[in-house]
Design a protein around this motif. Structure first.
Motif, mmCIF file in Angstrom:
data_model
loop_
_atom_site.group_PDB
_atom_site.id
_atom_site.type_symbol
_atom_site.label_atom_id
_atom_site.label_comp_id
_atom_site.label_asym_id
_atom_site.label_seq_id
_atom_site.Cartn_x
_atom_site.Cartn_y
_atom_site.Cartn_z
ATOM 1 N N THR A 208 43.964 39.504 -1.121
ATOM 2 C CA THR A 208 44.627 40.206 -0.328
ATOM 3 C C THR A 208 45.695 41.045 -0.932
ATOM 4 O O THR A 208 46.592 40.738 -1.716
ATOM 5 N N THR A 211 49.806 43.342 3.281
ATOM 6 C CA THR A 211 50.111 42.634 4.484
ATOM 7 C C THR A 211 50.911 43.488 5.398
ATOM 8 O O THR A 211 50.831 44.624 5.360
ATOM 9 N N GLN A 245 44.131 31.093 -0.226
ATOM 10 C CA GLN A 245 43.732 31.991 1.220
ATOM 11 C C GLN A 245 43.610 31.239 2.414
ATOM 12 O O GLN A 245 43.100 32.038 3.323
#
Length: 387
Positions: A208, A211, A245
């Motif tokens: 990731t 965001t 995650q």
């Protein structure tokens, strides 16, 4: 009389630490943050009399005797070394700085001032489940030898969708699951077994990278997943998988030690065991952990360990008699700065292994590197790549 506390940092861990300190009778005298606004906000919220964004303003206060360093890792060595030099006790968050060079500075300072308490916040050492596991290993619950240690930790993101970009998002600045959780794993394994890693093999990934609030030019480089193996002294093999995650903020921890005669496993805050031919038994249940502090978004095992560590720290500062001085025995099992140096060596080896995709030997630094030699080597590598 307990010492006055100065705290560096205003993150979630600090907001959990403050009520624990106060419950144990400590008085927080000063708070520091990188920005004066953050320091002022937390000081007002927690009723702390002094706040600042200048490091020396906290260190030089006469009413501050014990320092908690819970800010970004790039400041750990600077604050710890300076604090020890002027006679302050130190509890520093993990990992110990950004590198082995940082950690070695801290080790040298702690050795120069051995009368001062200087420990790393590896609170897993005080978690009752791991304390009991260590005792069972020492009492040969598993038989004559340990074969395998399997660690699996799963949790939600280390930062929320609303968080802005900060050091936790940057691998170079000490963020990521390997530094923030993997450091606990490396230290706890050695604490329980007494054996250190000889070589490691790891895979570190950042899945990731953006965001809702972190996107555009700035992206997340801190890893949110890693898996690694460690070969310890005595032939013990460790496998660890750390995954942040999960969509929700749940936290799952499962650590299994297998020996000749059975296994021990910590699940969350509980300890279970099984010997060959017997049924699995509960060796430490949730009901045994009656002392508890209500937390926000930090995992229960971390905070219960922190709660126990602060209790031990309190005992270390209580006078044994009217004439006797302070004692360090209650925190003798805490991780010292030398333990922080070893953990940094293992983390560095795991990162290197992930880059070169090979097993890497763990080398603990014993002296500061020659910066001129390192610069010359970097120039040579650059010249080779150009040609």
């Amino acid at each position: 009389m307990l010492p006055g506390i100065g705290i560096f940092g205003t993150g979630p861990a600090v907001k959990v630490l403050i009520p624990i300190l106060r419950e144990n009778g400590f008085k927080i005298e000063a708070i520091w943050s990188r920005t004066i606004q953050d320091a002022q906000e937390l000081a007002k919220e927690q009723n702390i009399p002094f706040y600042t964004n200048k490091i020396d303003d906290v260190l030089l206060r006469k009413d501050v005797v014990l320092i908690f360093v819970l800010c970004s890792p790039n400041l750990h060595a600077q604050i710890s070394v300076k604090a020890l030099g002027i006679g302050k006790h130190i509890v520093c968050d993990k990992p110990a700085g950004l590198s082995q060079a940082d950690a070695l500075k801290m080790v040298n300072a702690s050795q120069y001032y051995p009368a001062l308490i200087s420990i790393i916040n590896h609170s897993f050492r005080f978690l009752p489940a791991f304390t009991a596991m260590r005792k069972q290993v020492g009492d040969d619950y598993l038989g004559s030898s340990i074969k395998l240690i399997d660690v699996r930790i799963q949790c939600g993101s280390l930062y929320s969708e609303a968080d802005n970009f900060d050091w936790r998002c940057n691998d170079i600045m000490g963020g990521g699951i390997l530094n923030l959780i993997g450091s606990h794993v490396v230290d706890t394994v050695t604490y329980i077994t007494g054996a250190k890693a000889l070589r490691v093999h790891g895979v570190v990934r950042t899945f990731t990278k953006t965001t809702k609030s972190i996107n555009g030019i700035r992206q997340i480089s801190a890893p949110d997943f890693c898996t690694f193996q460690m070969e310890l002294e005595g032939g013990i093999l460790v496998t660890a998988t750390l995954n942040s995650q999960l969509v929700n903020n749940s936290f799952h921890q499962d650590i299994v030690i297998t020996g000749n005669d059975g296994y021990l496993t910590v699940r969350g805050c509980e300890l279970f065991g099984k010997r060959n031919g017997d049924l699995e038994e509960v060796l430490l249940s949730e009901a045994d952990n009656k002392e508890w502090v209500v937390s926000n978004n930090l995992p229960r095992p971390y905070i219960l360990g922190l709660y126990k560590m602060i209790g031990a720290l309190r005992e270390a500062f209580l006078p044994v008699s009217e004439t006797a001085g302070w004692i360090k025995d209650p925190v003798c099992f805490a991780a010292g700065f030398d333990d922080g140096l070893y953990v940094q060596a293992v983390l560095s080896a795991i990162k290197q292994s992930s880059q070169i995709k090979q097993w890497v030997k763990v080398d603990v630094m014993t002296e500061q590197p020659d910066t001129n030699a390192l610069l010359s080597a970097a120039v040579r590598r650059t010249a080779i790549s150009i040609t």
